[in-house]
Design an enzyme around this catalytic site. Structure first.
Site, PDB file in Angstrom:
ATOM      1  N   THR A 133      10.472  26.153  57.210  1.00  0.00           N
ATOM      2  CA  THR A 133       9.222  26.284  56.457  1.00  0.00           C
ATOM      3  C   THR A 133       8.805  24.974  55.797  1.00  0.00           C
ATOM      4  O   THR A 133       9.659  24.141  55.475  1.00  0.00           O
ATOM      5  CB  THR A 133       9.414  27.365  55.368  1.00  0.00           C
ATOM      6  OG1 THR A 133       8.284  27.357  54.502  1.00  0.00           O
ATOM      7  CG2 THR A 133      10.652  27.114  54.525  1.00  0.00           C
ATOM      8  N   ASP A 134       7.500  24.840  55.546  1.00  0.00           N
ATOM      9  CA  ASP A 134       7.018  23.665  54.793  1.00  0.00           C
ATOM     10  C   ASP A 134       7.418  23.747  53.319  1.00  0.00           C
ATOM     11  O   ASP A 134       7.322  22.745  52.592  1.00  0.00           O
ATOM     12  CB  ASP A 134       5.497  23.518  54.931  1.00  0.00           C
ATOM     13  CG  ASP A 134       4.697  24.717  54.417  1.00  0.00           C
ATOM     14  OD1 ASP A 134       5.310  25.727  53.994  1.00  0.00           O
ATOM     15  OD2 ASP A 134       3.455  24.649  54.450  1.00  0.00           O
ATOM     16  N   GLU A 135       7.868  24.926  52.868  1.00  0.00           N
ATOM     17  CA  GLU A 135       8.214  25.066  51.445  1.00  0.00           C
ATOM     18  C   GLU A 135       9.422  24.217  51.058  1.00  0.00           C
ATOM     19  O   GLU A 135       9.668  23.991  49.876  1.00  0.00           O
ATOM     20  CB  GLU A 135       8.482  26.538  51.092  1.00  0.00           C
ATOM     21  CG  GLU A 135       7.258  27.383  51.315  1.00  0.00           C
ATOM     22  CD  GLU A 135       7.276  28.714  50.587  1.00  0.00           C
ATOM     23  OE1 GLU A 135       8.160  28.937  49.742  1.00  0.00           O
ATOM     24  OE2 GLU A 135       6.385  29.529  50.866  1.00  0.00           O
ATOM     25  N   TYR A 158      14.119  31.083  47.701  1.00  0.00           N
ATOM     26  CA  TYR A 158      13.862  31.156  49.150  1.00  0.00           C
ATOM     27  C   TYR A 158      13.837  29.761  49.769  1.00  0.00           C
ATOM     28  O   TYR A 158      14.541  29.488  50.753  1.00  0.00           O
ATOM     29  CB  TYR A 158      12.526  31.869  49.415  1.00  0.00           C
ATOM     30  CG  TYR A 158      11.994  31.624  50.814  1.00  0.00           C
ATOM     31  CD1 TYR A 158      12.589  32.203  51.931  1.00  0.00           C
ATOM     32  CD2 TYR A 158      10.889  30.782  51.032  1.00  0.00           C
ATOM     33  CE1 TYR A 158      12.116  31.959  53.219  1.00  0.00           C
ATOM     34  CE2 TYR A 158      10.411  30.535  52.315  1.00  0.00           C
ATOM     35  CZ  TYR A 158      11.030  31.125  53.403  1.00  0.00           C
ATOM     36  OH  TYR A 158      10.561  30.873  54.676  1.00  0.00           O
ATOM     37  N   LYS A 162      16.298  27.929  52.561  1.00  0.00           N
ATOM     38  CA  LYS A 162      15.843  27.398  53.857  1.00  0.00           C
ATOM     39  C   LYS A 162      16.171  25.901  53.953  1.00  0.00           C
ATOM     40  O   LYS A 162      16.573  25.414  55.021  1.00  0.00           O
ATOM     41  CB  LYS A 162      14.338  27.621  54.037  1.00  0.00           C
ATOM     42  CG  LYS A 162      13.913  29.060  54.213  1.00  0.00           C
ATOM     43  CD  LYS A 162      14.444  29.744  55.474  1.00  0.00           C
ATOM     44  CE  LYS A 162      13.833  29.229  56.743  1.00  0.00           C
ATOM     45  NZ  LYS A 162      14.243  30.047  57.932  1.00  0.00           N
TER      46      LYS A 162
HETATM   47  P1  NAD Z   1      10.172  38.506  58.523  1.00  0.00           P
HETATM   48  O1  NAD Z   1      10.702  38.754  57.156  1.00  0.00           O
HETATM   49  O2  NAD Z   1       8.928  39.209  58.959  1.00  0.00           O
HETATM   50  O3  NAD Z   1      11.305  38.860  59.625  1.00  0.00           O
HETATM   51  C1  NAD Z   1      12.617  38.435  59.482  1.00  0.00           C
HETATM   52  C2  NAD Z   1      13.454  39.174  60.525  1.00  0.00           C
HETATM   53  O4  NAD Z   1      14.805  38.686  60.409  1.00  0.00           O
HETATM   54  C3  NAD Z   1      13.503  40.689  60.320  1.00  0.00           C
HETATM   55  O5  NAD Z   1      13.293  41.355  61.543  1.00  0.00           O
HETATM   56  C4  NAD Z   1      14.908  40.945  59.799  1.00  0.00           C
HETATM   57  O6  NAD Z   1      15.435  42.211  60.152  1.00  0.00           O
HETATM   58  C5  NAD Z   1      15.684  39.817  60.456  1.00  0.00           C
HETATM   59  N1  NAD Z   1      16.903  39.492  59.703  1.00  0.00           N
HETATM   60  C6  NAD Z   1      17.008  39.285  58.367  1.00  0.00           C
HETATM   61  N2  NAD Z   1      18.303  39.038  58.048  1.00  0.00           N
HETATM   62  C7  NAD Z   1      19.006  39.059  59.204  1.00  0.00           C
HETATM   63  C8  NAD Z   1      20.371  38.862  59.536  1.00  0.00           C
HETATM   64  N3  NAD Z   1      21.277  38.610  58.588  1.00  0.00           N
HETATM   65  N4  NAD Z   1      20.755  38.953  60.821  1.00  0.00           N
HETATM   66  C9  NAD Z   1      19.839  39.219  61.801  1.00  0.00           C
HETATM   67  N5  NAD Z   1      18.537  39.446  61.544  1.00  0.00           N
HETATM   68  C10 NAD Z   1      18.121  39.358  60.264  1.00  0.00           C
HETATM   69  O7  NAD Z   1      10.019  36.936  58.645  1.00  0.00           O
HETATM   70  P2  NAD Z   1       8.887  36.086  59.373  1.00  0.00           P
HETATM   71  O8  NAD Z   1       7.720  35.956  58.455  1.00  0.00           O
HETATM   72  O9  NAD Z   1       8.704  36.590  60.730  1.00  0.00           O
HETATM   73  O10 NAD Z   1       9.617  34.649  59.409  1.00  0.00           O
HETATM   74  C11 NAD Z   1      10.451  34.307  60.497  1.00  0.00           C
HETATM   75  C12 NAD Z   1      11.053  32.929  60.231  1.00  0.00           C
HETATM   76  O11 NAD Z   1      10.022  31.970  60.064  1.00  0.00           O
HETATM   77  C13 NAD Z   1      11.908  32.850  58.970  1.00  0.00           C
HETATM   78  O12 NAD Z   1      13.008  32.025  59.238  1.00  0.00           O
HETATM   79  C14 NAD Z   1      10.992  32.209  57.947  1.00  0.00           C
HETATM   80  O13 NAD Z   1      11.735  31.494  56.987  1.00  0.00           O
HETATM   81  C15 NAD Z   1      10.181  31.298  58.822  1.00  0.00           C
HETATM   82  N6  NAD Z   1       8.830  31.005  58.319  1.00  0.00           N
HETATM   83  C16 NAD Z   1       7.951  32.029  58.065  1.00  0.00           C
HETATM   84  C17 NAD Z   1       6.663  31.725  57.657  1.00  0.00           C
HETATM   85  C18 NAD Z   1       5.638  32.789  57.354  1.00  0.00           C
HETATM   86  O14 NAD Z   1       4.535  32.463  56.906  1.00  0.00           O
HETATM   87  N7  NAD Z   1       5.910  34.059  57.585  1.00  0.00           N
HETATM   88  C19 NAD Z   1       6.262  30.387  57.490  1.00  0.00           C
HETATM   89  C20 NAD Z   1       7.220  29.379  57.712  1.00  0.00           C
HETATM   90  C21 NAD Z   1       8.485  29.701  58.162  1.00  0.00           C
HETATM   91  O1  DAU Z   2       4.585  28.145  53.563  1.00  0.00           O
HETATM   92  C1  DAU Z   2       5.390  28.916  54.399  1.00  0.00           C
HETATM   93  C2  DAU Z   2       5.873  30.153  53.683  1.00  0.00           C
HETATM   94  O2  DAU Z   2       4.737  31.000  53.548  1.00  0.00           O
HETATM   95  C3  DAU Z   2       6.988  30.871  54.418  1.00  0.00           C
HETATM   96  O3  DAU Z   2       8.106  30.032  54.493  1.00  0.00           O
HETATM   97  C4  DAU Z   2       7.346  32.194  53.739  1.00  0.00           C
HETATM   98  O4  DAU Z   2       8.298  32.890  54.503  1.00  0.00           O
HETATM   99  C5  DAU Z   2       6.080  33.018  53.629  1.00  0.00           C
HETATM  100  O5  DAU Z   2       6.344  34.215  52.930  1.00  0.00           O
HETATM  101  C6  DAU Z   2       4.981  32.233  52.911  1.00  0.00           C
HETATM  102  O6  DAU Z   2       5.320  32.017  51.520  1.00  0.00           O
HETATM  103  P1  DAU Z   2       4.209  32.117  50.372  1.00  0.00           P
HETATM  104  O7  DAU Z   2       4.874  32.347  49.091  1.00  0.00           O
HETATM  105  O8  DAU Z   2       3.242  30.993  50.450  1.00  0.00           O
HETATM  106  O9  DAU Z   2       3.436  33.451  50.900  1.00  0.00           O
HETATM  107  P2  DAU Z   2       2.911  34.762  50.151  1.00  0.00           P
HETATM  108  O10 DAU Z   2       2.195  35.559  51.188  1.00  0.00           O
HETATM  109  O11 DAU Z   2       3.959  35.437  49.369  1.00  0.00           O
HETATM  110  O12 DAU Z   2       1.849  34.158  49.126  1.00  0.00           O
HETATM  111  C7  DAU Z   2       0.765  33.325  49.557  1.00  0.00           C
HETATM  112  C8  DAU Z   2       0.007  32.867  48.329  1.00  0.00           C
HETATM  113  O13 DAU Z   2      -0.663  33.995  47.741  1.00  0.00           O
HETATM  114  C9  DAU Z   2       0.890  32.305  47.245  1.00  0.00           C
HETATM  115  O14 DAU Z   2       0.183  31.243  46.593  1.00  0.00           O
HETATM  116  C10 DAU Z   2       1.080  33.466  46.266  1.00  0.00           C
HETATM  117  C11 DAU Z   2      -0.228  34.207  46.392  1.00  0.00           C
HETATM  118  N1  DAU Z   2      -0.176  35.670  46.177  1.00  0.00           N
HETATM  119  C12 DAU Z   2       0.730  36.391  46.896  1.00  0.00           C
HETATM  120  C13 DAU Z   2       0.806  37.760  46.767  1.00  0.00           C
HETATM  121  C14 DAU Z   2       1.827  38.576  47.539  1.00  0.00           C
HETATM  122  C15 DAU Z   2      -1.081  36.288  45.328  1.00  0.00           C
HETATM  123  O15 DAU Z   2      -1.938  35.621  44.697  1.00  0.00           O
HETATM  124  N2  DAU Z   2      -1.023  37.647  45.194  1.00  0.00           N
HETATM  125  C16 DAU Z   2      -0.113  38.418  45.865  1.00  0.00           C
HETATM  126  O16 DAU Z   2      -0.101  39.665  45.676  1.00  0.00           O
END
Ligand code: NAD
Ligand code: DAU
Length: 350
Positions: A133-135, A158, A162
């Site tokens: 992630t960019d975080e 989180y 990562k």
């Molecule tokens: P998600 O939470 O939707 O899915 C995660 C999946 O991983 C689930 O199916 C869960 O059952 C599985 N999992 C969790 N723990 C596990 C374990 N111990 N063993 C096997 N499986 C396990 O997540 P996502 O949003 O699809 O993100 C996928 C990946 O991309 C993550 O690594 C996350 O850090 C990264 N990422 C997500 C975002 C985003 O915006 N969603 C952005 C940047 C990076």
């Molecule tokens: O940047 C990549 C990341 O983006 C991933 O690594 C994470 O897995 C993914 O969950 C996401 O993290 P964020 O914290 O940015 O996403 P989230 O959807 O939780 O929140 C997006 C923005 O919206 C953040 O600034 C918080 C805000 N927010 C979120 C929720 C759930 C609100 O204002 N209200 C809300 O109810």
């Protein structure tokens, strides 16, 4: 190509499995623990397809993972399994340490053991792609973008977990020679996203005429990436990326949270005119800020664009409209989640 995808029952992982099986014709083995965030219904499109298999397993169970790798004999592992929600990491960091750090370590060890046993030509071509992630880079001020050389400054449990996993992956390459790649991407959105995340939560609340909780002043900025653009990037990186390198993935779609909320409400109004929604100001509720809330993320994807020829296909307005339309048409997917797993309550207030 034979690939293991970890976390393939989650939001991005399921999009990746669908893409690799249907668009690329790859053989995919999805390994997932099936936590609350998983949903096998997101894989219905490829269930029963000859190129797709599923195994329930925890990546932290090193022996089981080693047996699975030995039996399936992948050419690559695409590692997405993680605890992914920042707010939940504030409420309970333990699972994030166990899966994102310890789990990645066990997976790396099993991958190294498997890789060492391969014949030289297969060893040469094997890849371990770690999806991050960019975080990990922390928070930006008003100017500038994250690139692959940005300093690691993770701020939440989180992002710290990562960042730790990124360092482990890098170390397994430098110390043991495992052929790894790392991708760091910005916020994904699109179909099948669990409604704890910002965009689906706002869509479902707007559809129901419920309050839309905006953290703080709503001026935090995220750089939105459509999940279909992301999975196309992951395929390019695993096939053509330079071993040992990092690629940043972002859609060049920066937006303030409050502007996303107005756009979502406007698309809901437009796409379902029979709904009578209150005015935006009556729907939006500014709520207590997230502790340690990062102000701005923005990705410079030049390396990926120039070296691997990737280009984001979705602009935010079109992607958001398509996503709103998808949630309007897929109540059968999200209603059981609201009934059984998550009712939209506030998380992460610490
Ligand atoms: P998600 O939470 O939707 O899915 C995660 C999946 O991983 C689930 O199916 C869960 O059952 C599985 N999992 C969790 N723990 C596990 C374990 N111990 N063993 C096997 N499986 C396990 O997540 P996502 O949003 O699809 O993100 C996928 C990946 O991309 C993550 O690594 C996350 O850090 C990264 N990422 C997500 C975002 C985003 O915006 N969603 C952005 C940047 C990076
Ligand atoms: O940047 C990549 C990341 O983006 C991933 O690594 C994470 O897995 C993914 O969950 C996401 O993290 P964020 O914290 O940015 O996403 P989230 O959807 O939780 O929140 C997006 C923005 O919206 C953040 O600034 C918080 C805000 N927010 C979120 C929720 C759930 C609100 O204002 N209200 C809300 O109810």
């Amino acid at each position: 190509m034979r690939v293991v995808v970890t976390g393939g029952a989650g939001f991005i992982g399921s999009a990746l499995c669908r893409y690799l099986v249907t668009e690329c014709g790859w053989q995919v083995l999805n390994i997932d623990k099936l936590t609350y965030a998983a949903d096998q219904r997101s894989l219905a499109a490829i269930e029963g397809a000859p190129g797709y298999r599923f195994m329930q397993a925890d990546i932290a169970d090193g022996d089981k993972i080693a047996r699975i790798l030995d039996e399936f004999k992948p050419d690559a592992i695409m590692h997405l399994a993680a605890e992914s929600h920042v707010d939940r990491s504030i409420d309970g960091p333990g699972d994030f340490i166990e899966t994102n750090i310890v789990g990645t370590y066990r997976l790396l060890d099993a991958a190294l053991y498997y890789w060492r046993g391969l014949a030289p030509d297969r060893q040469q071509n094997f890849r371990f792609l770690h999806v991050s992630t960019d975080e990990v880079y922390g928070s930006l001020g008003a100017q500038g973008l994250f690139d692959e050389n940005s300093r690691y400054q993770p701020n939440s449990p989180y992002s710290a977990s990562k960042a730790s996993s990124d360092h482990l992956v890098r170390a397994w390459h430098h110390t043991y020679g495992l052929p790894v790649l790392i991708s760091n991407c910005s916020n994904n959105y699109g179909p099948f996203q669990f409604p704890e995340k910002f965009i689906p939560l706002m869509i479902l609340n707007a559809m129901a005429g419920r309050k839309l909780p905006v953290y703080g002043d709503g001026h935090n900025i995220r750089d939105w990436l459509h999940v279909n653009d992301h999975v196309a990037a992951l395929r390019l990186i695993v096939q053509h990326g330079q071993v040992g390198e990092t690629y940043n993935v972002g859609g060049r779609n920066e937006a303030r949270n409050i502007d996303i909320v107005h756009q979502v409400i406007s698309h809901v109004r437009d796409l379902s005119p029979h709904r009578t929604l209150p005015k935006d100001d009556a729907l939006i509720e500014f709520v207590q800020d997230r502790p340690g809330h990062d102000r701005r993320y923005a990705i410079d994807a030049t390396k990926l664009e120039n070296r691997l020829g990737w280009q984001a296909q979705y602009d935010l307005d079109r992607g958001l409209r398509d996503t709103v339309a998808w949630y309007l048409n897929h109540e059968q997917w999200w209603q059981p989640i609201l009934d059984r797993k998550y009712q939209g309550q506030r998380l992460g207030v610490a």
